[in-house]
Design a protein around this motif. Sequence first.
Motif, short mmCIF file in Angstrom:
data_model
loop_
_atom_site.label_atom_id
_atom_site.label_comp_id
_atom_site.label_asym_id
_atom_site.label_seq_id
_atom_site.Cartn_x
_atom_site.Cartn_y
_atom_site.Cartn_z
N VAL A 36 -2.73 5.73 0.58
CA VAL A 36 -3.65 5.53 1.59
C VAL A 36 -3.82 4.26 2.49
O VAL A 36 -3.90 4.69 3.56
N ALA A 37 -3.39 3.03 1.88
CA ALA A 37 -3.25 1.91 2.72
C ALA A 37 -2.26 1.98 3.79
O ALA A 37 -2.34 1.26 4.78
N ASN A 38 -0.97 2.28 3.13
CA ASN A 38 0.35 2.12 3.94
C ASN A 38 0.02 2.53 5.49
O ASN A 38 0.25 1.89 6.34
N PRO A 39 -0.43 3.77 5.65
CA PRO A 39 -0.62 4.30 6.94
C PRO A 39 -1.58 3.60 7.69
O PRO A 39 -1.61 3.53 8.97
N ASP A 40 -2.53 3.38 6.94
CA ASP A 40 -3.79 2.60 7.62
C ASP A 40 -3.41 1.49 8.34
O ASP A 40 -3.91 0.89 9.47
N GLY A 69 0.85 -1.19 -0.11
CA GLY A 69 -0.10 0.07 -0.01
C GLY A 69 0.64 1.01 0.01
O GLY A 69 0.23 2.38 0.09
N VAL A 70 2.07 1.15 0.10
CA VAL A 70 2.91 2.45 -0.19
C VAL A 70 2.83 3.10 -1.36
O VAL A 70 2.90 2.40 -2.54
N GLU A 71 2.71 4.32 -1.55
CA GLU A 71 2.65 5.21 -2.82
C GLU A 71 4.02 4.99 -3.39
O GLU A 71 5.04 5.51 -2.57
N GLN A 72 4.51 4.58 -4.33
CA GLN A 72 5.75 4.20 -4.72
C GLN A 72 6.73 5.39 -4.90
O GLN A 72 7.77 5.35 -4.36
N VAL A 73 6.30 6.47 -5.63
CA VAL A 73 6.99 7.51 -5.63
C VAL A 73 7.36 8.25 -4.34
O VAL A 73 8.46 8.81 -4.20
N GLU A 128 6.72 -6.97 8.22
CA GLU A 128 7.05 -8.33 7.88
C GLU A 128 8.45 -8.34 7.04
O GLU A 128 8.51 -7.57 6.60
N SER A 129 8.72 -9.45 6.99
CA SER A 129 10.06 -9.81 6.26
C SER A 129 9.70 -10.04 4.74
O SER A 129 8.37 -10.12 4.59
N GLY A 130 10.68 -10.22 4.10
CA GLY A 130 10.26 -10.51 2.65
C GLY A 130 10.39 -9.23 1.57
O GLY A 130 11.24 -8.30 1.68
N GLU A 131 9.40 -9.03 1.00
CA GLU A 131 9.19 -7.68 0.00
C GLU A 131 7.85 -6.83 0.44
O GLU A 131 6.98 -7.57 0.96
N ILE A 132 8.04 -5.62 0.13
CA ILE A 132 6.82 -4.67 0.14
C ILE A 132 6.12 -4.65 -1.46
O ILE A 132 6.90 -4.63 -2.20
N GLN A 133 5.13 -4.40 -1.41
CA GLN A 133 4.05 -4.07 -2.80
C GLN A 133 3.76 -2.62 -2.64
O GLN A 133 3.27 -2.09 -1.82
N ALA A 134 4.68 -1.84 -3.76
CA ALA A 134 4.32 -0.44 -3.68
C ALA A 134 3.11 -0.45 -4.83
O ALA A 134 2.73 -1.06 -5.60
N PHE A 142 9.96 -4.23 -3.40
CA PHE A 142 11.11 -3.88 -2.91
C PHE A 142 11.39 -4.69 -1.51
O PHE A 142 10.42 -5.01 -0.78
N PRO A 143 12.73 -5.13 -1.33
CA PRO A 143 13.18 -6.26 -0.62
C PRO A 143 13.17 -5.36 0.84
O PRO A 143 13.57 -4.16 1.01
N VAL A 144 12.64 -6.02 2.11
CA VAL A 144 12.69 -5.51 3.39
C VAL A 144 14.04 -5.87 3.93
O VAL A 144 14.50 -6.82 3.91
N ASP A 145 14.54 -4.54 4.54
CA ASP A 145 16.07 -4.85 5.01
C ASP A 145 15.83 -5.39 6.55
O ASP A 145 16.53 -5.87 7.08
N GLU A 146 15.07 -4.74 7.24
CA GLU A 146 14.58 -4.89 8.71
C GLU A 146 13.25 -5.03 9.04
O GLU A 146 12.47 -4.39 8.59
N VAL A 147 12.90 -5.76 10.01
CA VAL A 147 11.32 -6.08 10.29
C VAL A 147 11.31 -5.11 11.74
O VAL A 147 12.09 -5.04 12.81
N VAL A 148 9.80 -4.37 11.83
CA VAL A 148 9.90 -3.48 12.96
C VAL A 148 9.99 -4.11 14.31
O VAL A 148 10.69 -3.31 15.21
N GLY A 149 9.48 -5.19 14.42
CA GLY A 149 9.75 -5.93 15.68
C GLY A 149 11.09 -6.55 16.01
O GLY A 149 11.29 -6.77 17.54
N GLU A 150 11.85 -6.21 15.10
CA GLU A 150 13.09 -6.84 15.59
C GLU A 150 14.31 -5.92 15.26
O GLU A 150 15.53 -6.23 15.40
#
Length: 180
Positions: free
Chosen positions: A76-80, A11-15, A37-43, A53-61
Amino acid sequence: MRIAFLTAPEGVEQVELTEPWKAASDAGHEPVLVSTESGEIQAFDHLDKADTFPVDEVVGETSADSFGALVLPGGVANPDFLRMDPEAVAFVRDFFTGGRPVAAICHAPWTLVEADVVRGRTLTSWPSLRTDLRNAGATWVDEQVKVCGDGPNQLVTSRKPDDLKAFCETFLEVFAKEAA
């Protein structure tokens, strides 16, 4: 300086991720993609799927203490999604309690509202957040970019992708002062 770029898995706006990321990298900072979450995010490009895009670090870790600053891209979805994740909310709050600068664009201040860090601050955002921010105790302004606070713990906010040039220039100036 290591800069955390916090996003949800989707849900992140890519730009609003890629332009600040490039600006930070070009300025000699180390951008780090942090997600819930680990893995990749979908923009997304508005409502259409864009790149992953590949995740470098997980917020809980990881910890806010391992970063000099935080960037919150919009969409819109990302911060929600982020505001519904207690670890993400705590991560954001830790930047404020630790006196580190934060930059947020578009809908990203929704996460700041959930972290209860906008009370008494002046900021801008996508216009539909105006009432939410006022209800959370902030003063909302319709400006291309707004900096609130002096010294550490500055907050840089912007309204939309059209404001990215000013947003990037401003948060880089604020972050440079923090690094010095």
